[in-house]
Design a protein around this motif. Sequence first.
Motif, short mmCIF file in Angstrom:
data_model
loop_
_atom_site.label_atom_id
_atom_site.label_comp_id
_atom_site.label_asym_id
_atom_site.label_seq_id
_atom_site.Cartn_x
_atom_site.Cartn_y
_atom_site.Cartn_z
N PHE A 173 -3.42 1.22 -2.93
CA PHE A 173 -2.69 -0.02 -3.20
C PHE A 173 -2.19 0.02 -4.64
O PHE A 173 -2.35 1.04 -5.35
CB PHE A 173 -3.56 -1.24 -2.93
N THR A 187 -8.82 -1.04 1.67
CA THR A 187 -7.62 -1.30 2.46
C THR A 187 -7.55 -0.34 3.64
O THR A 187 -8.20 0.71 3.65
CB THR A 187 -6.35 -1.12 1.60
N THR A 229 -0.21 -3.02 3.59
CA THR A 229 -1.57 -2.64 3.99
C THR A 229 -2.45 -3.88 3.98
O THR A 229 -2.24 -4.79 3.17
CB THR A 229 -2.14 -1.55 3.05
N GLY A 265 0.82 -1.20 0.00
CA GLY A 265 0.00 0.00 0.00
C GLY A 265 0.85 1.25 0.00
O GLY A 265 2.07 1.20 -0.19
N ARG A 289 -5.05 1.43 4.43
CA ARG A 289 -4.25 2.60 4.08
C ARG A 289 -4.93 3.49 3.04
O ARG A 289 -4.51 4.62 2.82
CB ARG A 289 -2.88 2.17 3.54
N ASP A 340 -8.34 3.73 -2.96
CA ASP A 340 -9.62 3.11 -2.67
C ASP A 340 -10.74 3.98 -3.22
O ASP A 340 -10.62 5.20 -3.27
CB ASP A 340 -9.81 2.95 -1.16
#
Length: 334
Positions: A324, A319, A220, A209, A321, A333
Amino acid sequence: MNRHFLSFLFVLASAIATNFFAQRVWAQAPAPGVMTATDVATIKSIKIGNLDKDTYFKSGNFILDRYEERPPYVFNYSDGISRKIYLYKVYAAADTRELGLLAVYQNGKTGDLKPFVIPGANADRKAWDLYIDDLKYVGEKEPGLMSALGFVLSREMATLLAGGAGAKTDDGKKKEEYNFCFAPEAPVTLPNGTTKAIAELNVGDVILGYDAPTHTLVPTRITGVQAHAPVAPATQIGLSGVWLTPAEGLTAARTLPEPMLFEATPNHPVLTATGRKPLAEVHTGETLYRHELGALVPYRVVRTSKITRFADTVYTLSTDRGAFLIDDTLVLDK
């Protein structure tokens, strides 16, 4: 009960509803940022050239993104004046952390615009004080403004309470979900540098991540895996693509490789040199970031395509964090 007391109650109710709405929205956002009073003043001063067309753009240290990609709320009162409310999510351009909302009120007769910056739930107290002051001293002076803004915030809050924001299909699924995904074979980068197809990953798996505050690659953990099929009457889901080459170009010691294709559904966010942006809105000449030898390296977009191919099923990850790597390219994300 006198007029001033009723006005006070309306402002108080609006502030309480807004705070609750903010908590619900930012509870769904990964690692929100903290809005300050200085941020509020700067965001209010942002000039939006065309409210109907400028749905995503960067201004200084901030990115404005039309909330849920929705058109404005339109109110036609008995006085014959059309009033509109435009909602934008506000992100920090440096690390794409979500800071709050910007509601822009437009008077259809005079063309006057009145911005209201709605802080995130964890914003600085002084930022909230400024918002409440705007409700009291700006909102009350414009007939119809407070009722329009109050309706919008109440409607959005009701939508969240009913199960979340976003337009839905007949079976109750959000249409937006299908726009933030990857093909099942898309390779996700693992901490040891190897890859694994996104369709083979599970909640709890550890992948590579990105930590925005330190600008470093870190492990992550996957907190969610979603697979989506097309929404009828569609039978497949389209993927957008960009072709990337190293930003530094040719050198005496390096031959420029053939451009590399990166694909995702059109609205999946990637991190560009100017901040968060949907893949379909990335243009030739912009910069994305790829993983090379344990670090992120800038790559320049040399070609784009709105649709490169179609997939029967698409996948996306959540995730801890908020970012990714797909095919060694940094993505965020949804």
